[in-house]
Design a protein around this motif. Structure first.
Motif, PDB file in Angstrom:
ATOM      1  N   HIS A   1      -6.662  -8.670 -10.046  1.00  0.00           N
ATOM      2  CA  HIS A   1      -7.795  -9.518  -9.616  1.00  0.00           C
ATOM      3  C   HIS A   1      -8.596  -9.984 -10.818  1.00  0.00           C
ATOM      4  CE1 HIS A   1      -7.328  -8.492  -5.325  1.00  0.00           C
ATOM      5  NE2 HIS A   1      -6.865  -7.344  -5.806  1.00  0.00           N
TER       6      HIS A   1
ATOM      7  N   ASP B   1     -12.892 -10.503  -6.968  1.00  0.00           N
ATOM      8  CA  ASP B   1     -13.809  -9.411  -7.292  1.00  0.00           C
ATOM      9  C   ASP B   1     -13.392  -8.596  -8.510  1.00  0.00           C
ATOM     10  OD1 ASP B   1     -11.655  -8.201  -6.134  1.00  0.00           O
ATOM     11  OD2 ASP B   1     -12.731  -7.393  -4.413  1.00  0.00           O
TER      12      ASP B   1
ATOM     13  N   HIS C   1      -8.307 -12.259  -4.036  1.00  0.00           N
ATOM     14  CA  HIS C   1      -8.509 -12.232  -2.586  1.00  0.00           C
ATOM     15  C   HIS C   1      -8.733 -13.648  -2.046  1.00  0.00           C
ATOM     16  CE1 HIS C   1      -8.943  -7.851  -2.463  1.00  0.00           C
ATOM     17  NE2 HIS C   1      -9.762  -7.921  -3.492  1.00  0.00           N
TER      18      HIS C   1
ATOM     19  N   HIS D   1      -8.816  -4.413 -11.348  1.00  0.00           N
ATOM     20  CA  HIS D   1     -10.050  -5.172 -11.054  1.00  0.00           C
ATOM     21  C   HIS D   1     -10.957  -5.200 -12.285  1.00  0.00           C
ATOM     22  CE1 HIS D   1      -8.987  -4.828  -6.767  1.00  0.00           C
ATOM     23  NE2 HIS D   1     -10.021  -5.575  -6.443  1.00  0.00           N
TER      24      HIS D   1
HETATM   25 ZN    ZN Z   1     -10.570  -6.457  -4.622  1.00  0.00          ZN
END
Ligand code: ZN
Ligand code: AMP
Ligand code: FE
Ligand code: FE
Length: 288
Positions: free
Chosen positions: A8, A13, A38, A248
């Motif tokens: 990501h 996020d 996402h 992330h």
């Molecule tokens: Zn996420």
């Protein structure tokens, strides 16, 4: 070959910009990285522009789905990002994240937390806004110590005091839409129990019968016994078994390449996809 098929960026996020993400992926020694924000493909152009030589980018997304009241995530790879039906569904889900974040902030304020939309919007920037952004705001406010501490029934966990549902796609519909756009589907972290209820194995069999291509087996939220069980299930159902970091940036503890996908499985994904090709990095020599 080191292949990480789930990451990501700030397009959703994560905390690395798409350009930082691909540079960090190369620095981590990856040969292939998939960008799976996402419900959005917004990070693609920047990631492609910054793609270092020797690193191949797999374009993808992680689609928010719901099966029988249970939230679940469907990774989609190498679909045509312009295909109108899938694009419309992605936008529906992504756009619904905004009123949903407002509603979660309102619940938190009712619980006495002085969080504001402006604060969350600043953290989310241009990314699809989600609970991890709100969790970061709660950390900044000193309400919890870490992002993962915000995912409890007290705060943001599924069904928690400040939780609000967003629009989520039926997974059978997601499989159909991704296939129609030439893409491949992999059920993300299907047994991540710490995230709440998970779907039964019978549902995975039904999804497989409906054209699901694979399941994510090696993932930080699966313990070794769970991975062994899922690997067996994949082979029983004729599904591809992938492994990925679900990186992330600094918002989660995992590192790029923490789990990887077998090159043969990756090869099969690229053979099945017809919506887009993996993008080879040229180190900025993309003028031809
Ligand atoms: Zn996420
Ligand atoms: P949302 O899409 O806004 O509902 O937020 C879901 C995201 O929150 C997931 O994609 C994860 O990145 C993150 N998340 C879910 N459960 C947890 C957890 N227990 N700890 C940390 N992050 C989580
Ligand atoms: Fe996920
Ligand atoms: Fe993810």
């Amino acid at each position: 070959m080191r292949i990480d098929l789930h990451t990501h960026s700030t397009a959703s996020d994560g905390t690395d910009t798409p350009a930082e993400l691909v540079r960090n992926a190369a620095a981590a020694g990856l040969d292939v990285v998939a960008l799976t924000d996402h419900d959005t493909t917004r990070g693609y152009p920047e990631a492609i522009d910054a793609l270092p030589e020797g690193l191949t980018l797999v374009t993808g997304a992680e689609l928010s789905c719901r099966y029988d009241g249970i939230s679940m995530h469907m990774l989609a790879y190498l679909f045509d990002p312009e295909q109108p039906d899938l694009l419309a569904e992605r936008e529906l889900v992504r756009d619904d994240r905004v009123p949903r974040a407002h509603a979660m902030i309102a619940k938190l304020r009712e619980l006495g937390v002085p969080i504001t939309w402006e604060q969350v919007a600043r953290i989310a920037g241009n990314g699809s806004v989600g609970r991890p952004h709100i969790a970061s705001a709660l950390v900044d406010l000193g309400v919890v110590d870490s992002v993962s501490d915000a995912f409890t029934p007290e705060w943001l966990a599924d069904g928690g005091r400040a939780y609000v549902q967003k629009h989520e796609t039926d997974p059978f519909e997601a499989i159909r839409l991704v296939k129609a756009a030439g893409g491949v589907t992999v059920f993300a972290h299907p047994a991540a129990v710490k995230r709440g209820r998970t779907v039964p194995e019978s549902a995975i069999a039904d999804l497989a019968a409906a054209g699901l291509d694979g399941i994510e087996v090696d993932h930080m939220d699966h313990d070794p016994a769970t991975r062994a069980r899922l690997r067996g299930l994949a082979s029983e159902l004729g599904l591809l078994a992938t492994g990925s970091s679900d990186y992330h940036g600094s918002r989660k503890t995992c590192v790029l390449g923490e789990y990887t996908t077998d090159p043969e499985v990756y090869g099969e994904i690229t053979r099945r996809a017809t919506g887009a090709f993996p993008v080879p990095g040229t180190g900025g020599r993309r003028s031809a």
